[in-house]
Every structure is written in C-alpha cells, then in structure tokens.
Design a protein around this motif. Structure first.
Motif, PDB file in Angstrom:
ATOM      1  N   GLY A  48      -5.376   1.106 -34.741  1.00 42.83           N
ATOM      2  CA  GLY A  48      -6.535   0.263 -35.027  1.00 42.83           C
ATOM      3  C   GLY A  48      -6.449  -0.384 -36.394  1.00 42.83           C
ATOM      4  N   VAL A  49      -6.994  -1.595 -36.485  1.00 45.62           N
ATOM      5  CA  VAL A  49      -7.029  -2.342 -37.741  1.00 45.62           C
ATOM      6  C   VAL A  49      -8.482  -2.692 -38.026  1.00 45.62           C
ATOM      7  N   LEU A  50      -8.975  -2.277 -39.190  1.00 47.09           N
ATOM      8  CA  LEU A  50     -10.339  -2.580 -39.593  1.00 47.09           C
ATOM      9  C   LEU A  50     -10.425  -4.043 -40.009  1.00 47.09           C
ATOM     10  N   ILE A  51     -11.301  -4.816 -39.359  1.00 44.38           N
ATOM     11  CA  ILE A  51     -11.492  -6.221 -39.705  1.00 44.38           C
ATOM     12  C   ILE A  51     -12.585  -6.339 -40.760  1.00 44.38           C
ATOM     13  N   ASP A  52     -13.700  -5.684 -40.529  1.00 43.10           N
ATOM     14  CA  ASP A  52     -14.782  -5.591 -41.505  1.00 43.10           C
ATOM     15  C   ASP A  52     -15.604  -4.356 -41.169  1.00 43.10           C
ATOM     16  N   ALA A  53     -16.715  -4.163 -41.831  1.00 39.50           N
ATOM     17  CA  ALA A  53     -17.495  -2.942 -41.663  1.00 39.50           C
ATOM     18  C   ALA A  53     -18.032  -2.748 -40.252  1.00 39.50           C
ATOM     19  N   HIS A  54     -18.037  -3.817 -39.455  1.00 40.03           N
ATOM     20  CA  HIS A  54     -18.627  -3.765 -38.117  1.00 40.03           C
ATOM     21  C   HIS A  54     -17.649  -4.118 -37.005  1.00 40.03           C
ATOM     22  N   ARG A  55     -16.366  -4.249 -37.322  1.00 42.79           N
ATOM     23  CA  ARG A  55     -15.404  -4.671 -36.304  1.00 42.79           C
ATOM     24  C   ARG A  55     -14.004  -4.128 -36.585  1.00 42.79           C
ATOM     25  N   ALA A  56     -13.341  -3.683 -35.519  1.00 44.28           N
ATOM     26  CA  ALA A  56     -11.948  -3.242 -35.602  1.00 44.28           C
ATOM     27  C   ALA A  56     -11.223  -3.710 -34.347  1.00 44.28           C
ATOM     28  N   VAL A  57      -9.912  -3.902 -34.468  1.00 45.38           N
ATOM     29  CA  VAL A  57      -9.097  -4.327 -33.328  1.00 45.38           C
ATOM     30  C   VAL A  57      -7.878  -3.409 -33.205  1.00 45.38           C
ATOM     31  N   TRP A  58      -7.393  -3.301 -31.980  1.00 46.69           N
ATOM     32  CA  TRP A  58      -6.167  -2.576 -31.665  1.00 46.69           C
ATOM     33  C   TRP A  58      -5.240  -3.591 -31.008  1.00 46.69           C
ATOM     34  N   PRO A  59      -4.367  -4.254 -31.788  1.00 47.80           N
ATOM     35  CA  PRO A  59      -3.516  -5.324 -31.241  1.00 47.80           C
ATOM     36  C   PRO A  59      -2.664  -4.898 -30.053  1.00 47.80           C
ATOM     37  N   ALA A  60      -2.087  -3.712 -30.099  1.00 43.91           N
ATOM     38  CA  ALA A  60      -1.214  -3.273 -29.009  1.00 43.91           C
ATOM     39  C   ALA A  60      -1.989  -3.071 -27.710  1.00 43.91           C
ATOM     40  N   LEU A  61      -3.283  -2.759 -27.804  1.00 47.51           N
ATOM     41  CA  LEU A  61      -4.117  -2.553 -26.616  1.00 47.51           C
ATOM     42  C   LEU A  61      -4.917  -3.809 -26.253  1.00 47.51           C
ATOM     43  N   ASP A  62      -4.869  -4.826 -27.097  1.00 50.15           N
ATOM     44  CA  ASP A  62      -5.712  -6.024 -26.971  1.00 50.15           C
ATOM     45  C   ASP A  62      -7.173  -5.603 -26.802  1.00 50.15           C
ATOM     46  N   MET A  63      -7.577  -4.641 -27.674  1.00 57.04           N
ATOM     47  CA  MET A  63      -8.921  -4.079 -27.620  1.00 57.04           C
ATOM     48  C   MET A  63      -9.640  -4.369 -28.930  1.00 57.04           C
ATOM     49  N   GLU A  64     -10.939  -4.612 -28.824  1.00 54.59           N
ATOM     50  CA  GLU A  64     -11.773  -4.860 -29.997  1.00 54.59           C
ATOM     51  C   GLU A  64     -13.064  -4.070 -29.870  1.00 54.59           C
ATOM     52  N   VAL A  65     -13.532  -3.496 -30.978  1.00 54.79           N
ATOM     53  CA  VAL A  65     -14.813  -2.797 -31.022  1.00 54.79           C
ATOM     54  C   VAL A  65     -15.687  -3.513 -32.040  1.00 54.79           C
ATOM     55  N   THR A  66     -16.910  -3.836 -31.615  1.00 54.73           N
ATOM     56  CA  THR A  66     -17.849  -4.536 -32.487  1.00 54.73           C
ATOM     57  C   THR A  66     -19.188  -3.822 -32.458  1.00 54.73           C
ATOM     58  N   VAL A  67     -19.703  -3.517 -33.639  1.00 55.18           N
ATOM     59  CA  VAL A  67     -21.036  -2.926 -33.774  1.00 55.18           C
ATOM     60  C   VAL A  67     -21.928  -4.020 -34.341  1.00 55.18           C
ATOM     61  N   PRO A  68     -23.017  -4.349 -33.669  1.00 55.05           N
ATOM     62  CA  PRO A  68     -23.880  -5.421 -34.174  1.00 55.05           C
ATOM     63  C   PRO A  68     -24.397  -5.111 -35.573  1.00 55.05           C
ATOM     64  N   SER A  69     -24.385  -6.128 -36.432  1.00 50.76           N
ATOM     65  CA  SER A  69     -24.856  -5.936 -37.803  1.00 50.76           C
ATOM     66  C   SER A  69     -26.209  -6.585 -38.020  1.00 50.76           C
ATOM     67  N   GLY A  70     -26.710  -7.263 -37.039  1.00 53.71           N
ATOM     68  CA  GLY A  70     -27.991  -7.941 -37.164  1.00 53.71           C
ATOM     69  C   GLY A  70     -28.114  -8.968 -36.066  1.00 53.71           C
ATOM     70  N   PRO A  71     -29.237  -9.680 -36.021  1.00 55.42           N
ATOM     71  CA  PRO A  71     -29.416 -10.671 -34.968  1.00 55.42           C
ATOM     72  C   PRO A  71     -28.425 -11.817 -35.086  1.00 55.42           C
ATOM     73  N   GLY A  72     -27.924 -12.274 -33.917  1.00 50.15           N
ATOM     74  CA  GLY A  72     -27.023 -13.439 -33.885  1.00 50.15           C
ATOM     75  C   GLY A  72     -25.689 -13.130 -34.531  1.00 50.15           C
TER      76      GLY A  72
END
Length: 161
Positions: A48-72
């Motif tokens: 996994g690679v941390l993109i910012d405090a609310h998002r990380a990606v796993w390039p080999a899995l083509d997977m992304e995790v996003t935690v909402p940080s606020g509206p929109g």
C-alpha cells in the motif's frame, strides 16, 4: 548591471519556488493525521501507498481505499454515486456511503479484513459485480452502472465483464 531578461528569469524561478514550497512542506509534514482505517489497511495489506490522510492505493492490486473527509470533494469524478468510472466499489455503509474500497480490475477480489461492505457499486460499462460470503454464496449483485445494498458479511467481490 544585469539585463532585464536575466532579472525576469530570476523572478520567474523565485516565484515558482515560492508557490511550490508550501505544497512540499505540507506534504512532508503530513498536515492531517492518517485516518485509523487507512492505517489499519496499510498494516494488513502489503504494497500500500499512502496518498494522503484519507486515501491509500495498492498499485499491484489496482485497489484504492478512501475515507470521506467531509462533504463533496473526494468524489468529484464519480460515475455511480461515489464510485469512479470504470471501478468496482464496496462501501462500509448503505447507499454508497462511508469508507470505500475500490478496484480497477475484475476477478475474485478479496475484501480487506475488518472491512464489512454494506453497499456495492459497479461503475463499469458492462458486466456485474457480486458481494459473496466465505462459502461463495451471493449476497448482492450490482449490474453495470448500478449499485445495491449488501446484507451479511462479504469476504470477496466477484467482478465479471
């Protein structure tokens, strides 16, 4: 005396450095604290690679995790609710809300441990995605361009083109 051209070039370079410095400084200090859900998944899933405090990606899995940080904001490129075009997304709450895990590939995709999908979106132009339990039973199916709430505990998401 310096030529006007040299002075102009120096001012442009200085201006670019001033504009770039706050961005680099905030990235280096990590202004926001990493969301605990992101930190947990980074610990559990290698690569996994941390993109910012609310998002990380796993390039080999083509997977992304996003935690909402606020509206929109985070979901401006959405095709199905909060799911970006061409991806399969699982959400921790019903009706495409909460933390999301998304994949850009098809196949049988493992849901990270500790993450329980409560809704599923298929932002692809064809096929379907199924939330499946540990025995392989289908809990919910989202057709292309659609979404569905998920009951039970999904351990995998199966994407079929």
């Amino acid at each position: 005396m310096r030529s006007p051209r040299a002075v102009l070039s120096a001012l442009i370079v200085a201006g670019l450095l001033v504009v770039a410095t706050p961005t680099a400084a905030s990235a280096a200090t990590g202004g926001d604290e990493v969301d605990p859900q992101i930190a947990q998944m980074l610990d559990e899933i290698p690569g996994g690679v941390l993109i910012d405090a609310h998002r990380a990606v796993w390039p080999a899995l083509d997977m992304e995790v996003t935690v909402p940080s606020g509206p929109g904001g985070l979901f401006a490129r959405a095709a199905v609710g909060n799911c970006a075009s061409g991806r399969i997304c699982a959400f921790s709450a019903g009706s495409l809300s909460g933390t999301s895990v998304s994949w850009g590939t098809c196949g049988t995709l493992t849901v990270p441990s500790g993450f329980v999908p409560r809704s599923l979106a298929n932002a692809r132009s064809s096929g379907y995605a199924q939330a499946r339990n540990s025995a392989g039973g289908v809990l919910a199916t989202a057709n292309a361009g659609g979404w569905v709430n998920v009951g039970g505990t999904a351990k995998t998401v199966r994407c079929v083109l």
